[in-house]
Scaffold this motif. Structure first.
Motif, PDB file in Angstrom:
ATOM      1  N   LEU A   1      89.987 -42.109  48.322  1.00  0.00           N
ATOM      2  CA  LEU A   1      88.608 -42.110  48.795  1.00  0.00           C
ATOM      3  C   LEU A   1      87.690 -41.537  47.715  1.00  0.00           C
ATOM      4  O   LEU A   1      88.070 -40.598  47.012  1.00  0.00           O
ATOM      5  CB  LEU A   1      88.470 -41.222  50.037  1.00  0.00           C
ATOM      6  N   PRO A   2      86.485 -42.061  47.605  1.00  0.00           N
ATOM      7  CA  PRO A   2      85.551 -41.535  46.602  1.00  0.00           C
ATOM      8  C   PRO A   2      84.862 -40.264  47.113  1.00  0.00           C
ATOM      9  O   PRO A   2      84.660 -40.099  48.314  1.00  0.00           O
ATOM     10  CB  PRO A   2      84.521 -42.661  46.489  1.00  0.00           C
ATOM     11  N   PHE A   3      84.503 -39.373  46.201  1.00  0.00           N
ATOM     12  CA  PHE A   3      83.664 -38.229  46.570  1.00  0.00           C
ATOM     13  C   PHE A   3      82.228 -38.723  46.769  1.00  0.00           C
ATOM     14  O   PHE A   3      81.715 -39.466  45.925  1.00  0.00           O
ATOM     15  CB  PHE A   3      83.682 -37.166  45.471  1.00  0.00           C
ATOM     16  N   PRO A   4      81.582 -38.294  47.859  1.00  0.00           N
ATOM     17  CA  PRO A   4      80.206 -38.747  48.096  1.00  0.00           C
ATOM     18  C   PRO A   4      79.179 -37.894  47.337  1.00  0.00           C
ATOM     19  O   PRO A   4      79.162 -36.675  47.454  1.00  0.00           O
ATOM     20  CB  PRO A   4      80.041 -38.570  49.605  1.00  0.00           C
ATOM     21  N   LEU A   5      78.359 -38.582  46.553  1.00  0.00           N
ATOM     22  CA  LEU A   5      77.209 -37.941  45.892  1.00  0.00           C
ATOM     23  C   LEU A   5      76.078 -38.007  46.909  1.00  0.00           C
ATOM     24  O   LEU A   5      75.536 -39.094  47.146  1.00  0.00           O
ATOM     25  CB  LEU A   5      76.806 -38.794  44.704  1.00  0.00           C
ATOM     26  N   GLY A   6      75.730 -36.866  47.497  1.00  0.00           N
ATOM     27  CA  GLY A   6      74.746 -36.883  48.582  1.00  0.00           C
ATOM     28  C   GLY A   6      73.347 -36.544  48.098  1.00  0.00           C
ATOM     29  O   GLY A   6      73.151 -35.622  47.312  1.00  0.00           O
ATOM     30  N   ASN A   7      72.376 -37.284  48.591  1.00  0.00           N
ATOM     31  CA  ASN A   7      70.981 -37.075  48.189  1.00  0.00           C
ATOM     32  C   ASN A   7      70.330 -35.998  49.075  1.00  0.00           C
ATOM     33  O   ASN A   7      70.277 -36.132  50.290  1.00  0.00           O
ATOM     34  CB  ASN A   7      70.249 -38.408  48.335  1.00  0.00           C
ATOM     35  N   MET A   8      69.845 -34.940  48.444  1.00  0.00           N
ATOM     36  CA  MET A   8      69.330 -33.777  49.182  1.00  0.00           C
ATOM     37  C   MET A   8      67.812 -33.652  49.153  1.00  0.00           C
ATOM     38  O   MET A   8      67.184 -33.304  50.137  1.00  0.00           O
ATOM     39  CB  MET A   8      69.925 -32.496  48.574  1.00  0.00           C
ATOM     40  N   MET A   9      67.230 -33.857  47.962  1.00  0.00           N
ATOM     41  CA  MET A   9      65.765 -33.778  47.820  1.00  0.00           C
ATOM     42  C   MET A   9      65.315 -34.919  46.921  1.00  0.00           C
ATOM     43  O   MET A   9      66.026 -35.309  45.999  1.00  0.00           O
ATOM     44  CB  MET A   9      65.351 -32.445  47.198  1.00  0.00           C
ATOM     45  N   ASN A  10      64.144 -35.446  47.202  1.00  0.00           N
ATOM     46  CA  ASN A  10      63.611 -36.585  46.442  1.00  0.00           C
ATOM     47  C   ASN A  10      62.299 -36.243  45.779  1.00  0.00           C
ATOM     48  O   ASN A  10      61.476 -35.498  46.311  1.00  0.00           O
ATOM     49  CB  ASN A  10      63.357 -37.790  47.361  1.00  0.00           C
ATOM     50  N   GLY A  11      62.093 -36.827  44.594  1.00  0.00           N
ATOM     51  CA  GLY A  11      60.816 -36.743  43.897  1.00  0.00           C
ATOM     52  C   GLY A  11      60.554 -38.075  43.220  1.00  0.00           C
ATOM     53  O   GLY A  11      61.092 -39.100  43.630  1.00  0.00           O
ATOM     54  N   GLY A  12      59.747 -38.049  42.186  1.00  0.00           N
ATOM     55  CA  GLY A  12      59.503 -39.234  41.368  1.00  0.00           C
ATOM     56  C   GLY A  12      59.088 -40.448  42.179  1.00  0.00           C
ATOM     57  O   GLY A  12      58.297 -40.349  43.114  1.00  0.00           O
ATOM     58  N   ALA A  13      59.644 -41.606  41.793  1.00  0.00           N
ATOM     59  CA  ALA A  13      59.252 -42.881  42.408  1.00  0.00           C
ATOM     60  C   ALA A  13      59.728 -43.017  43.853  1.00  0.00           C
ATOM     61  O   ALA A  13      59.351 -43.961  44.540  1.00  0.00           O
ATOM     62  CB  ALA A  13      59.799 -44.044  41.580  1.00  0.00           C
ATOM     63  N   HIS A  14      60.546 -42.079  44.323  1.00  0.00           N
ATOM     64  CA  HIS A  14      61.046 -42.159  45.702  1.00  0.00           C
ATOM     65  C   HIS A  14      60.287 -41.234  46.647  1.00  0.00           C
ATOM     66  O   HIS A  14      60.694 -41.026  47.780  1.00  0.00           O
ATOM     67  CB  HIS A  14      62.538 -41.811  45.756  1.00  0.00           C
TER      68      HIS A  14
ATOM     69  N   VAL B   1      74.216 -33.580  45.515  1.00  0.00           N
ATOM     70  CA  VAL B   1      75.344 -32.652  45.489  1.00  0.00           C
ATOM     71  C   VAL B   1      76.649 -33.420  45.659  1.00  0.00           C
ATOM     72  O   VAL B   1      76.678 -34.508  46.235  1.00  0.00           O
ATOM     73  CB  VAL B   1      75.257 -31.557  46.589  1.00  0.00           C
ATOM     74  N   VAL B   2      77.734 -32.837  45.135  1.00  0.00           N
ATOM     75  CA  VAL B   2      79.075 -33.412  45.282  1.00  0.00           C
ATOM     76  C   VAL B   2      80.022 -32.319  45.782  1.00  0.00           C
ATOM     77  O   VAL B   2      80.161 -31.278  45.141  1.00  0.00           O
ATOM     78  CB  VAL B   2      79.629 -33.934  43.935  1.00  0.00           C
ATOM     79  N   PRO B   3      80.674 -32.545  46.926  1.00  0.00           N
ATOM     80  CA  PRO B   3      81.621 -31.553  47.460  1.00  0.00           C
ATOM     81  C   PRO B   3      82.965 -31.702  46.743  1.00  0.00           C
ATOM     82  O   PRO B   3      83.932 -32.207  47.320  1.00  0.00           O
ATOM     83  CB  PRO B   3      81.709 -31.924  48.938  1.00  0.00           C
ATOM     84  N   VAL B   4      83.013 -31.251  45.498  1.00  0.00           N
ATOM     85  CA  VAL B   4      84.184 -31.517  44.644  1.00  0.00           C
ATOM     86  C   VAL B   4      85.467 -30.870  45.177  1.00  0.00           C
ATOM     87  O   VAL B   4      86.566 -31.297  44.814  1.00  0.00           O
ATOM     88  CB  VAL B   4      83.954 -31.051  43.182  1.00  0.00           C
TER      89      VAL B   4
ATOM     90  N   ILE C   1      84.542 -24.810  50.513  1.00  0.00           N
ATOM     91  CA  ILE C   1      84.657 -26.060  49.736  1.00  0.00           C
ATOM     92  C   ILE C   1      83.713 -25.932  48.543  1.00  0.00           C
ATOM     93  O   ILE C   1      82.522 -25.677  48.739  1.00  0.00           O
ATOM     94  CB  ILE C   1      84.205 -27.273  50.589  1.00  0.00           C
ATOM     95  N   GLU C   2      84.221 -26.084  47.334  1.00  0.00           N
ATOM     96  CA  GLU C   2      83.310 -26.023  46.184  1.00  0.00           C
ATOM     97  C   GLU C   2      82.351 -27.225  46.205  1.00  0.00           C
ATOM     98  O   GLU C   2      82.780 -28.364  46.353  1.00  0.00           O
ATOM     99  CB  GLU C   2      84.083 -26.021  44.863  1.00  0.00           C
ATOM    100  N   ILE C   3      81.059 -26.922  46.097  1.00  0.00           N
ATOM    101  CA  ILE C   3      80.032 -27.972  46.095  1.00  0.00           C
ATOM    102  C   ILE C   3      79.206 -27.808  44.822  1.00  0.00           C
ATOM    103  O   ILE C   3      78.740 -26.700  44.530  1.00  0.00           O
ATOM    104  CB  ILE C   3      79.114 -27.856  47.335  1.00  0.00           C
ATOM    105  N   ARG C   4      79.058 -28.875  44.056  1.00  0.00           N
ATOM    106  CA  ARG C   4      78.344 -28.758  42.782  1.00  0.00           C
ATOM    107  C   ARG C   4      77.051 -29.567  42.793  1.00  0.00           C
ATOM    108  O   ARG C   4      77.001 -30.669  43.328  1.00  0.00           O
ATOM    109  CB  ARG C   4      79.237 -29.263  41.624  1.00  0.00           C
TER     110      ARG C   4
END
Ligand code: PGA
Ligand code: ZN
Length: 411
Positions: free
Chosen positions: A131-144, A157-160, A226-229
């Motif tokens: 299974l892949p580790f999920p790169l989760g979107n937490m805060m948005n700026g810029g064009a989004h 963040v990634v819960p490595v 759980i280490e989260i980076r």
């Protein structure tokens, strides 16, 4: 054998129209929808013909269907070539890359369904197990996001440290919740507004956002064990001003040339122990990418999105220049599943981490969850909350249940 191809216009998560395709074979059906970008790369294929989706539905459906009817859904490479021939342009601008990619994915799903097989297994074979580790979107700026938001497009963040996908996606959701509280403690006017991918849109500086991102990772990581980076998508093409040859950080009132940008990003990576940084430079600046990767590539993933646009030739250039050690994989940037696969294959052969990704405009189509597992991609980037994002995350939870001996992927 394909018996029909049906095309329709449906809603995407921004309320814009997007395309959905049904491919019907004598014993199965496959359905897929295309997403859409807001900070698109210049070298992506063109999503739609001039007349938009309406032109595809009204004028091209019959033509495309007549070409594909009678073909074998298992012969995806040939089908993708036929679609390119029908289009006849270099950038798929005649029938649209979103049209071709939706057909391509629907064909693959129909082929898998004809064997009663889920798509991930059809692509990855019986041994697929990770299974892949999920790169989760937490805060948005810029064009989004809006004008008072940070300049950096995505705080991720990634819960490595997660050992299964369920813990991983819930860890991301917890960080997302914690961040709301931390933003409120900095800005009492914060009303919970979110950006295109479901991350919060805080009215705070880039620095303040980096600080609370790191804090949320640490606090929630400690609580869950759980280490989260932290990770970023800088989407620097959106900040680059070609006339001034500078990156403009409007919110901070700072301009940086390429040298400054290298120092700035390196400093962020060192200070916050960043796991992953996407598009730290403009899409034309392979040199800037190479310099940063040489400095920090041993401890951080430096990922090209607009730089590579899922294109095998651009990736080959990046490999030669050692520009990055990861690549974003968005099938609609290149317009077909077989070319997407060819790019993933080249990446893996060269130890470049393929990161299967959503786009800012999405539907509830869950295909990329299957691609991430089928390609054995160590990471999937698909937000953290919101219906069109959880469609993929929840599918990963279901897939994990089906695998005989599931483990999280390795880096
Ligand atoms: P897009 O952006 O889908 O709006 O192009 C997402 C990203 O830059 O990763
Ligand atoms: Zn990006």
């Amino acid at each position: 054998i394909i018996e029909d191809v049906q095309v329709r216009k449906i809603l995407d998560s921004r309320g814009n129209p997007t395309i959905e395709v049904d491919v019907i074979t004598w014993n199965s059906k496959g359905r897929a929808a295309a997403p859409s970008g807001a900070s698109t790369g210049s070298y992506e294929v063109v999503p739609y013909p001039k007349g938009g989706i309406d032109e595809v539905v009204s004028e091209m459906e019959d033509l495309i269907a007549s070409e594909l009817i009678g073909m074998d859904a298992e012969d995806l490479v040939t089908i993708d070539e036929v679609l390119k021939e029908v289009d006849g342009t270099d950038n798929l601008s005649a029938i649209g890359g979103n049209t071709t990619v939706a057909i391509s994915m629907a064909v693959a799903k129909a082929a898998a369904a004809s064997y009663n097989m889920p798509l991930y297994k059809y692509i990855g074979g019986n041994l697929v197990n990770e299974l892949p580790f999920p790169l989760g979107n937490m805060m948005n700026g810029g064009a989004h996001a809006g004008i008072n938001a940070p300049d950096i497009q995505e705080f991720l963040v990634v819960p490595v440290g997660a050992t299964n996908i369920s813990d991983a996606v819930f860890a991301n959701a917890s960080v997302h919740k914690r961040l709301k509280e931390l933003i409120q403690s900095k800005d009492s006017n914060f009303t919970g507004g979110k950006g295109d991918e479901g991350g919060w849109v805080p009215n705070i500086s880039n620095d303040a956002a980096l600080e609370i991102q790191a804090r949320a990772c640490e606090e929630v990581g400690d609580e869950l064990g759980i280490e989260i980076r932290p990770s970023l998508d800088i989407a620097a093409s959106e900040l680059w001003n070609a006339a001034e040859q500078k990156y403009i950080y409007a919110q901070d009132g700072i301009k940086r040339d390429t040298g400054d940008q290298i120092d700035f990003v390196k400093d962020i990576i060192d200070t916050y122990n960043m796991f992953y940084v996407e598009d730290p430079f403009d899409e034309s600046d392979f040199g800037g990418f190479s310099q940063l990767t040489a400095k920090v590539g041993d401890k951080c993933l430096i990922c090209g999105d607009d730089l590579f646009v899922t294109n095998k030739e651009l990736l080959a250039k990046g490999i030669e220049m050692k520009a990055a050690n990861a690549i974003i994989i968005k099938p609609n940037q290149i317009g077909s599943l077989s070319e997407t696969y060819a790019t993933v294959k080249l990446a893996k052969e060269n130890n470049i981490v393929p990161v299967v990704s959503h786009r800012s405009g999405e539907t509830t189509d869950e295909t990329i969850a299957h691609l991430a597992v089928g390609f054995s991609s160590p990471l999937i980037k698909t937000g953290a909350i919101g219906g069109e994002r959880i469609a993929k995350l929840n599918e990963l939870i279901r897939i994990e249940e089906e695998l005989p001996n599931p483990t999280m992927n390795k880096f």
